[in-house]
Scaffold this motif. Structure first.
Motif, short mmCIF file in Angstrom:
data_model
loop_
_atom_site.label_atom_id
_atom_site.label_comp_id
_atom_site.label_asym_id
_atom_site.label_seq_id
_atom_site.Cartn_x
_atom_site.Cartn_y
_atom_site.Cartn_z
N ARG A 152 1.48 -1.45 -0.08
CA ARG A 152 -0.40 0.02 -0.13
C ARG A 152 1.06 1.23 -0.07
N CYS A 153 2.00 0.78 0.33
CA CYS A 153 2.88 2.25 1.14
C CYS A 153 3.87 2.67 -0.64
N ILE A 154 3.76 1.13 -0.57
CA ILE A 154 4.41 1.77 -2.54
C ILE A 154 3.58 2.28 -3.99
N GLN A 155 2.27 1.80 -3.35
CA GLN A 155 1.28 2.53 -4.38
C GLN A 155 1.54 4.08 -4.03
N LYS A 156 1.05 3.90 -3.19
CA LYS A 156 0.58 5.65 -2.28
C LYS A 156 2.40 6.76 -2.93
N CYS A 157 3.37 6.00 -3.30
CA CYS A 157 4.63 6.65 -3.87
C CYS A 157 4.15 6.99 -4.90
N ILE A 158 4.11 5.87 -5.60
CA ILE A 158 4.08 5.77 -6.85
C ILE A 158 2.76 7.14 -7.34
N ASP A 159 1.37 6.84 -6.95
CA ASP A 159 0.16 7.54 -7.12
C ASP A 159 1.28 9.64 -6.56
N TYR A 160 2.18 9.67 -5.51
CA TYR A 160 2.12 10.85 -5.49
C TYR A 160 3.59 11.67 -6.63
N ALA A 161 4.72 10.55 -6.74
CA ALA A 161 5.21 10.32 -8.75
C ALA A 161 4.65 10.69 -9.32
N LYS A 162 3.99 10.11 -10.05
CA LYS A 162 3.20 10.20 -11.28
C LYS A 162 2.70 11.61 -11.54
N ALA A 163 2.25 12.17 -9.60
CA ALA A 163 1.16 13.57 -10.45
C ALA A 163 1.70 14.21 -9.92
N SER A 164 3.38 14.17 -9.43
CA SER A 164 4.92 15.07 -9.69
C SER A 164 5.28 15.16 -10.80
N LEU A 166 7.91 12.73 -10.56
CA LEU A 166 9.21 11.76 -10.21
C LEU A 166 9.21 11.12 -10.83
N THR A 167 9.52 10.63 -11.94
CA THR A 167 9.96 9.48 -12.73
C THR A 167 10.95 8.83 -12.08
N HIS A 168 12.61 9.23 -11.66
CA HIS A 168 13.10 8.45 -10.48
C HIS A 168 11.97 7.77 -8.94
N TRP A 169 11.20 8.26 -8.89
CA TRP A 169 11.09 7.47 -7.82
C TRP A 169 9.56 6.33 -8.24
N VAL A 170 9.40 6.86 -9.42
CA VAL A 170 8.15 5.87 -9.85
C VAL A 170 8.74 4.45 -10.52
N SER A 171 10.10 5.04 -11.10
CA SER A 171 10.49 3.57 -11.51
C SER A 171 11.51 2.58 -10.53
N GLN A 172 12.20 3.75 -9.13
CA GLN A 172 12.39 2.33 -7.96
C GLN A 172 11.20 2.09 -7.08
N MET A 173 10.73 2.10 -7.49
CA MET A 173 8.79 1.75 -6.45
C MET A 173 8.24 0.45 -7.54
N TYR A 174 8.56 0.72 -8.71
CA TYR A 174 7.96 -0.28 -9.95
C TYR A 174 9.68 -1.74 -9.59
N SER A 175 10.15 -1.35 -8.76
CA SER A 175 11.81 -1.95 -8.86
C SER A 175 11.20 -2.72 -7.41
N SER A 176 10.77 -1.65 -6.20
CA SER A 176 10.59 -2.43 -5.33
C SER A 176 8.69 -2.75 -4.86
N TYR A 177 8.00 -3.03 -5.73
CA TYR A 177 7.25 -3.64 -6.20
C TYR A 177 7.34 -5.44 -6.51
N GLN A 178 8.29 -5.65 -7.49
CA GLN A 178 9.52 -6.58 -7.49
C GLN A 178 9.31 -7.23 -6.61
N TYR A 179 10.16 -6.31 -5.84
CA TYR A 179 11.48 -6.94 -4.72
C TYR A 179 11.01 -7.66 -4.35
N ASP A 195 8.68 -6.27 -15.60
CA ASP A 195 7.92 -6.41 -16.93
C ASP A 195 7.81 -4.74 -16.80
N MET A 196 7.18 -3.99 -15.77
CA MET A 196 6.98 -3.12 -15.86
C MET A 196 8.13 -1.63 -15.72
N TYR A 197 9.12 -2.67 -14.99
CA TYR A 197 9.98 -1.97 -14.19
C TYR A 197 10.70 -1.22 -15.71
#
Length: 217
Positions: A152-164, A166-179, A195-197
């Motif tokens: 849930r926290c990872i998704q919140k990070c993605i939501d805020y990052a996409k809205a702003s 902040l592509t580096h955060w979006v990329s890192q969060m997809y990697s975090s999801y995978q992990y 794959d998404m990452y």
């Protein structure tokens, strides 16, 4: 083993080495020189400046002298609260919460980080909102074994990052999801987010990523 599956495994191994330090917790380096320099400024400081100095000292010591970092953050919390300095109070909560995490006091850590999060949302500090959700997610997943809250926290990070943007955060969060999914034994979702990452990161100019993809190919 087919070539596509083998390439997935190669990428997985490479990205784990590249991003594990980022996934596990927020990283802080020991900076005794900075801490010492800031301490010399304390006697002549007051108000917001003093809070900022205390927070700077706490951040400098957070990973390697958690007791002093914790006590310094506590001083910053009291002073920032007394003078109504939201930004300084949020940072002090974040510092003390992270220090408590390192010391193993996970419940108190989560409580303080949520206190910080409320303030960061009030002052609209997007980067620190993401940092704080990221830290809460790491504690939830690694220390409290709460996969659902971690995700849930990872998704919140993605939501805020996409809205702003902040592509580096979006990329890192997809990697975090995978992990997280990989650690939970959910290989299907792990490969999905890998794959998404990789698809998302293709548009980013990241030297380390490009080198990893060339080796894996």
């Amino acid at each position: 083993m087919n070539n596509i599956y083998f390439r997935h495994i190669c990428l997985l191994i490479l990205f784990l080495f590249a991003y594990l330090p980022l996934i596990s917790q927020v990283n802080f380096t020991l900076d005794l020189k900075t801490a010492d320099s800031l301490e010399q400024l304390l006697p002549n400081a007051d108000g917001k400046e003093k809070v900022d100095i205390l927070n700077g000292i706490s951040f400098s010591l957070i990973r390697h002298n958690s007791d002093k970092s914790d006590s310094t953050a506590s001083l910053a919390i009291k002073l920032a609260d007394d003078i109504g300095y939201k930004e300084g109070l949020a940072k002090a909560y974040f510092s003390k919460g992270t220090s408590d995490y390192i010391k193993g006091d996970f419940i108190e850590s989560i409580t303080l980080l949520y206190d910080a999060l409320v303030l960061y949302e009030e002052i609209a500090d997007t980067n620190m909102i993401i940092e704080t959700y990221y830290q809460i997610g790491a504690i939830s997943f690694f220390s409290l074994t709460d996969l659902e809250e971690g995700l849930r926290c990872i998704q919140k990070c993605i939501d805020y990052a996409k809205a702003s943007g902040l592509t580096h955060w979006v990329s890192q969060m997809y990697s975090s999801y995978q992990y997280c999914y990989s650690m939970a034994g959910d290989n299907e979702n792990a490969l999905k987010y890998l794959d998404m990452y990789t698809q998302y990161a293709k548009n980013m100019s990241v030297e380390r990523l490009e080198e990893a993809m060339v080796i894996a190919a």
